[in-house]
Design a protein around this motif. Structure first.
Motif, PDB file in Angstrom:
ATOM      1  N   LEU A 257      55.203  50.398  48.313  1.00  0.00           N
ATOM      2  CA  LEU A 257      54.822  51.683  47.708  1.00  0.00           C
ATOM      3  C   LEU A 257      53.530  51.546  46.896  1.00  0.00           C
ATOM      4  O   LEU A 257      52.670  52.439  46.901  1.00  0.00           O
ATOM      5  CB  LEU A 257      55.962  52.184  46.813  1.00  0.00           C
ATOM      6  CG  LEU A 257      57.238  52.647  47.546  1.00  0.00           C
ATOM      7  CD1 LEU A 257      58.329  52.968  46.544  1.00  0.00           C
ATOM      8  CD2 LEU A 257      56.930  53.882  48.408  1.00  0.00           C
ATOM      9  N   ALA A 261      50.458  53.411  48.602  1.00  0.00           N
ATOM     10  CA  ALA A 261      50.021  54.677  47.983  1.00  0.00           C
ATOM     11  C   ALA A 261      48.508  54.813  48.022  1.00  0.00           C
ATOM     12  O   ALA A 261      47.965  55.902  48.306  1.00  0.00           O
ATOM     13  CB  ALA A 261      50.524  54.751  46.544  1.00  0.00           C
ATOM     14  N   GLN A 265      46.348  57.646  49.928  1.00  0.00           N
ATOM     15  CA  GLN A 265      45.354  58.445  49.183  1.00  0.00           C
ATOM     16  C   GLN A 265      43.985  58.387  49.841  1.00  0.00           C
ATOM     17  O   GLN A 265      43.255  59.383  49.879  1.00  0.00           O
ATOM     18  CB  GLN A 265      45.267  57.928  47.744  1.00  0.00           C
ATOM     19  CG  GLN A 265      44.362  58.782  46.856  1.00  0.00           C
ATOM     20  CD  GLN A 265      44.352  58.280  45.420  1.00  0.00           C
ATOM     21  OE1 GLN A 265      44.852  57.206  45.135  1.00  0.00           O
ATOM     22  NE2 GLN A 265      43.790  59.070  44.526  1.00  0.00           N
TER      23      GLN A 265
END
Length: 577
Positions: A257, A261, A265
């Motif tokens: 994660l 992430a 993004q």
């Protein structure tokens, strides 16, 4: 030893194992396909608001899930069935092997460890087969497939897999390596508990008679504490496995994660792909966990397999002849030609240079002090042990050349410690002859002076007998054992101190009733009481394993000091004369 045992006893079930592998392969492929479908729903259905795509892809997920469930159910079914059949075959093999052992091999292992090896040890190996079929087969498939699918979803996060998988495998491997000696010690401690418990149950009367309950409680407590301590140490190591697995699993998920992430993004990765990657990583780590869980069981199963194989690979010192003889012309003449017996490694033989014959229609008695070798001598005839020197002949044929069943059919043995099996009076007597009628059973009981007490039982021939005959007296147990031998109607009767628990009047009546029944048979009696053998046609006197006198009662009184000493220890020489 473990691999050899598995290979030998799983070979007949190769078809079942192949089916398990195929079902596990299909089910694993289906489980690996589900995260990819879920990612498609998130990225192509939810993101675009395409309800039709969501429903269609969801239907595919339900179908794939159903296939996975069915494959898993059938794989577990066939795996469990194969393991159960494997356990049955190994237990049967151990049972038959122990049944072929002579008294020497049984004493070498001991009854408690033989029981443990045929029950607990087989169960441990059987559990390994079950877990292997249900977990270990799918684990490598899931691991390889999961790595391929994870890399397919995103190459940039694949380094997390390369770190997490070896870390988990090494951590659990280190724990498992420390468990091996604990499992080995645990099996030895289980034998110890079984030994103490068996001694206490068998000798409960002696324990109570000498008020030794506190001492026996301490003995059992010590054996139980040793087993408990070993089990606790092994349990503590096993308890470390799941915290280590969950720590690495959760840390890996957090890492995915964290690094995923930033890739989402930046647009290098979609949300669905990230979700799928986490699912694949969890599947990979769980497959490693399942594989290591099975590997944890391997050390204990390997110890158990070694113990089982030790029994299966032990050759009986009493082996069947290569070309057995089944036909006989005589009526049961028994001859000892310089026969002797020595235990392996013993400094002195138990028996040496025994030479005498026992003819049909005659009674031969064997007498001597305790430890003279009387029971060992009698054991040479039915091949409970084999002579290590000389020969034992039945009708001119060495007993080692006779087909075992043919030899045993000619012999009726009443052992020194008569043993009765759980069942009924009739079932115990029919050990001598399964086809014997009730009339034949009553006739044998009448000769053995057991008819009166059996008739007094409410169920008579169907009266229950406890294991070992513990619900009847010692004298009744001996008379039932004598009746069991009479039911067989053999050509050779071997009575190993079989009248010791009888009073003098019952002993006299029994011997008088035996005379016409055994008139044409060869009768060998081992006895302690002179009164039991005073009328024998031939008396053999043993001392320190050698014959020191041979003849009738009167002849031995004149020529054998050892026999005179035995007689005088029971009554005066004048009374004996």
């Amino acid at each position: 030893m473990l691999l050899r045992l598995l290979r030998t006893h799983l070979r007949p079930y190769a078809g079942n194992l192949t089916l398990v592998v195929v079902l596990q392969l299909i089910g694993t492929i289906a489980s690996l396909y589900l995260p990819s479908l879920n990612a498609d729903i998130i990225d192509n259905g939810v993101a675009r608001g395409d309800t039709g795509y969501i429903v269609g892809t969801g239907g595919w997920m339900l179908g794939v899930s159903l296939v996975q469930i069915l494959c898993t159910v059938f794989a577990v079914y066939f795996g469990a069935k194969t393991a159960a059949l494997f356990g049955r075959d190994v237990r049967a093999a151990v049972f038959h092997q122990v049944g072929s052992f002579s008294a020497r091999e049984v004493n070498q292992f001991g009854a408690p460890t033989l029981i443990s090896r045929s029950t607990n040890d087989v169960t441990q190996v059987q559990m390994l087969v079950v877990t292997t079929c249900t977990m270990l087969v799918s684990a490598p498939i899931t691991m390889v497939g999961g790595i391929v699918m994870a890399v397919r979803e995103d190459v940039g996060l694949s380094w997390l897999v390369a770190v997490a998988v070896p870390l988990l495998a090494v951590s659990i491997g280190l724990i498992a390596s420390r468990m091996v000696p604990q499992f080995r010690a645990m099996q030895v401690n289980i034998d110890g508990v079984n030994r103490v418990l068996r001694e206490q149950i068998t000798g409960i009367r002696v324990v109570r008679a000498f008020v030794r309950e506190p001492h026996e409680i301490e003995r059992f407590g010590a054996a139980n504490a040793a087993l408990t301590d070993t089990a606790v140490r092994a349990g503590r190591l096993m308890a470390l496995v799941f915290p280590v697995v969950m720590l690495i699993l959760n840390a890996s998920s957090v890492a995915v994660l964290w690094f995923g992430a930033s890739r989402v993004q930046s647009g290098a990765m979609q949300v669905g792909a990230l979700t799928a990657f986490i699912s694949y990583l969890i599947q990979i780590l769980f497959s490693v966990m399942m594989a290591t869980f099975v590997m944890i069981m391997v050390p204990r199963a390997a110890v158990c397999a070694d113990r089982i194989s030790e029994v299966l690979n032990t050759k009986s010192s009493v082996s069947p002849p290569v070309t057995p003889i089944t036909a006989f012309t005589g009526r049961g003449e028994l001859v000892f030609e310089n026969a002797g017996f020595r235990y392996p490694g013993a400094a002195e033989p138990v028996l040496r240079d025994l030479s005498f014959s026992a003819s049909p229609g005659q009674t031969t008695a064997v007498i001597g002090s305790t430890g003279a070798g009387k029971t060992t001598l009698l054991s040479l005839v039915p091949r409970l042990i084999d002579a290590t020197a000389g020969r034992v002949l039945v009708d001119g044929v060495d007993v080692r050349d006779i087909e075992p069943d043919a030899l045993w059919r000619r012999i009726g043995l009443v052992p020194q410690r008569p043993y009765l099996f759980s069942g009924t009076v009739a079932s115990n007597l029919r050990y001598g002859n399964p086809d014997a009628t009730d009339e034949e059973l009553w006739h044998a009981l009448e000769i053995a002076q057991g008819k009166d007490f059996v008739e007094a039982m409410p169920e008579q021939l169907n009266a229950p007998i406890a294991q070992g005959g513990t619900n009847v007296s010692g004298g009744q147990r001996q008379r039932l054992a004598i009746a069991r031998a009479l039911v067989r109607k053999p050509e050779i009767y071997l009575f190993d101190d079989s009248f010791s628990a009888l009073d003098l009047s019952t002993d006299a009546r029994l011997r008088a009733a035996l005379a016409p029944v055994t008139a044409d048979a060869c009768v060998v009696i081992v006895a302690q009481r002179v009164s039991t053998i005073i009328g024998a046609d031939q008396i053999v006197v043993l001392e320190d394993g050698a014959i020191v006198g041979k003849g009738t009662h009167d002849e031995l009184l004149r020529s054998c000091p050892t026999y005179v000493e035995i007689v005088e220890s029971q009554r005066s020489a004048e009374e004996a004369a």
